[in-house]
Design a protein around this motif. Structure first.
Motif, PDB file in Angstrom:
ATOM      1  N   ALA A   1      -5.992   2.034  66.265  1.00 56.41           N
ATOM      2  CA  ALA A   1      -6.115   3.415  65.759  1.00 56.41           C
ATOM      3  C   ALA A   1      -5.439   3.556  64.398  1.00 56.41           C
ATOM      4  O   ALA A   1      -6.026   4.103  63.454  1.00 56.41           O
ATOM      5  N   LEU A   2      -4.214   3.052  64.270  1.00 60.02           N
ATOM      6  CA  LEU A   2      -3.486   3.221  63.008  1.00 60.02           C
ATOM      7  C   LEU A   2      -4.162   2.479  61.854  1.00 60.02           C
ATOM      8  O   LEU A   2      -3.990   2.855  60.688  1.00 60.02           O
TER       9      LEU A   2
ATOM     10  N   MET B   1      -9.294   8.916  57.784  1.00 62.52           N
ATOM     11  CA  MET B   1      -9.015   8.576  59.191  1.00 62.52           C
ATOM     12  C   MET B   1      -9.649   9.598  60.135  1.00 62.52           C
ATOM     13  O   MET B   1     -10.212   9.232  61.175  1.00 62.52           O
TER      14      MET B   1
ATOM     15  N   LEU C   1       0.331   9.528  68.569  1.00 66.29           N
ATOM     16  CA  LEU C   1       1.418   8.553  68.686  1.00 66.29           C
ATOM     17  C   LEU C   1       2.510   8.942  67.672  1.00 66.29           C
ATOM     18  O   LEU C   1       2.356   9.911  66.920  1.00 66.29           O
TER      19      LEU C   1
ATOM     20  N   ILE D   1      -3.978  10.155  64.327  1.00 59.48           N
ATOM     21  CA  ILE D   1      -3.680   8.830  63.780  1.00 59.48           C
ATOM     22  C   ILE D   1      -3.611   7.828  64.922  1.00 59.48           C
ATOM     23  O   ILE D   1      -4.072   6.691  64.799  1.00 59.48           O
ATOM     24  N   GLY D   2      -3.084   8.262  66.060  1.00 58.99           N
ATOM     25  CA  GLY D   2      -2.980   7.410  67.245  1.00 58.99           C
ATOM     26  C   GLY D   2      -4.293   7.199  67.978  1.00 58.99           C
ATOM     27  O   GLY D   2      -4.316   6.504  68.984  1.00 58.99           O
ATOM     28  N   GLY D   3      -5.384   7.789  67.514  1.00 56.17           N
ATOM     29  CA  GLY D   3      -6.692   7.634  68.160  1.00 56.17           C
ATOM     30  C   GLY D   3      -7.107   8.913  68.872  1.00 56.17           C
ATOM     31  O   GLY D   3      -7.151   9.986  68.266  1.00 56.17           O
TER      32      GLY D   3
ATOM     33  N   PHE E   1     -13.058   9.503  61.844  1.00 52.30           N
ATOM     34  CA  PHE E   1     -13.291   8.590  62.967  1.00 52.30           C
ATOM     35  C   PHE E   1     -12.612   9.003  64.268  1.00 52.30           C
ATOM     36  O   PHE E   1     -13.027   8.587  65.341  1.00 52.30           O
ATOM     37  N   GLN E   2     -11.553   9.821  64.194  1.00 50.12           N
ATOM     38  CA  GLN E   2     -10.735  10.074  65.381  1.00 50.12           C
ATOM     39  C   GLN E   2      -9.892  11.325  65.161  1.00 50.12           C
ATOM     40  O   GLN E   2      -9.618  11.691  64.026  1.00 50.12           O
TER      41      GLN E   2
END
Lengths: 229, 229
Positions: free
Chosen positions: B94-95, A167, A180, A174-176, A170-171
């Motif tokens: 996102a998740l 993950m 979150l 976890i929430g982007g 990419f970001q």
């Protein structure tokens, strides 16, 4: 208006260590809500609201009691919709249950094996007896026997976080672009491990460590208020 | 308007087996978009759009080419916003990357160990040679040696799905009451396993099997158009 979060502590009342309580603490801070974190030993959980819940966290939001970290997050999202979202919409809310599953079924069991004796050592004398009896009953063996495989578990631990590393290609969260509740779910697990046994089983240049440090920085570095083992 | 999805097939052109292609198929069906699924062997990937991508799926949406299953889902969400959402908002988007990490880093490696020789046996003769050479180079050993641990891996497989069982205690799909792209991510992995080697390593009364059957029923039972091993 009074708002209190009953949160598990060790013999040292400032030693908040529970993964589930950390999730609730971060959720309240994310919403920008003032609250008192009430140090609670296992033996005092029964006193909250006349035995309202067998577990902490318990949120007392001006007399309304809510237990369970996920239910607290759902309550906060419903009750304070104008404050920053914990889920980023209905999809994020639903997917957070799989993140909870990943954390509790993949990461928590490994942490239990690694840190069970460390967690026991944090507790006050009354809680130590309760913790030993309840866990030995559940595990079917003495804590020390269960912890015998801890070195192998420490070596295997980093691999449990491969989904996080994927993950993080990419970001940053976890929430982007920003965190979150899903971040706080996994953060709670690693914060529990950090406080009880340290994070030496993760390499300093691990992207998961960089993410974890970002989480520790959030909300006026709330996560750094408890020192690591 | 023509819309085509280039999708990996075996020696039998109806034998679509790739987890990533299944994610794209289900995403297109979720959006209610018509498309032709173009059978593509490994050796023919180079012919798509003059060597546009080294991998499939590749979506050709009226001349616009997009590769990678997650990027295809993002493209569909942006391009067809009035059709059913694949993510349920920014949080779900996102998740979904962590769900992808869980599927690809926890479930895919186990499936590779269990089903590598079965996957090889599905392919046409030209692809068999390519698949053996490329995988043996990557693994550093003959396929047969890599597959030697498959029985132990079969026995350990059900435990990899514990996060799914936890989630299914609360809701019927990863997306909540109805499926989202996150469901198709994990569905793709189990569909790959089902087609190549069957799902006998999961108990018939496993809640994950009930969820998987619900996914097979979606979109006019699209997932049932390829038979299991």
């Amino acid at each position: 208006m009074t708002r209190a979060l009953y949160s598990l502590c060790g013999a040292d009342e400032r030693h908040f260590f529970s993964p589930h309580c950390w999730k609730a603490v971060m959720a309240l801070a994310h919403k920008g809500l003032d609250f008192e974190e009430v140090p609670t030993t296992y033996s005092r959980i029964v006193d909250i609201g006349g035995g309202f819940s067998k577990t902490v966290p318990v949120l007392d939001d001006n007399g309304r009691l809510i237990s369970d970290s996920f239910d607290i997050a759902l309550y906060l999202e419903d009750t304070y919709p104008d404050r920053p979202s914990l889920f980023g919409g209905e999809g994020g809310k639903a997917l957070s249950r799989l993140v909870e599953g990943y954390s509790q079924m993949m990461i928590h069991p490994a942490i239990m094996r690694i840190a069970l004796l460390d967690i026991h050592s944090i507790l006050d004398e009354g809680d130590k007896a309760y913790f030993r009896a309840s866990r030995e009953s559940r595990l079917g063996k003495p804590l020390e026997d269960f912890a015998a495989g801890r070195e192998a578990e420490r070596e295997a631990f980093a691999a449990k976080l491969e989904p996080m590393r994927h993950m993080l290609r990419f970001q940053p969260f976890i929430g982007g672009e920003s965190p979150l509740f899903a971040d706080y779910i996994v953060f709670g697990a690693l914060q529990w491990l950090r406080i009880a046994a340290g994070l030496a089983m993760l390499a300093p240049d691990d992207p998961v460590m960089a993410w974890f440090e970002r989480c520790l920085d959030l909300h006026e570095s709330r996560g750094r208020t408890v020192t690591a083992a």
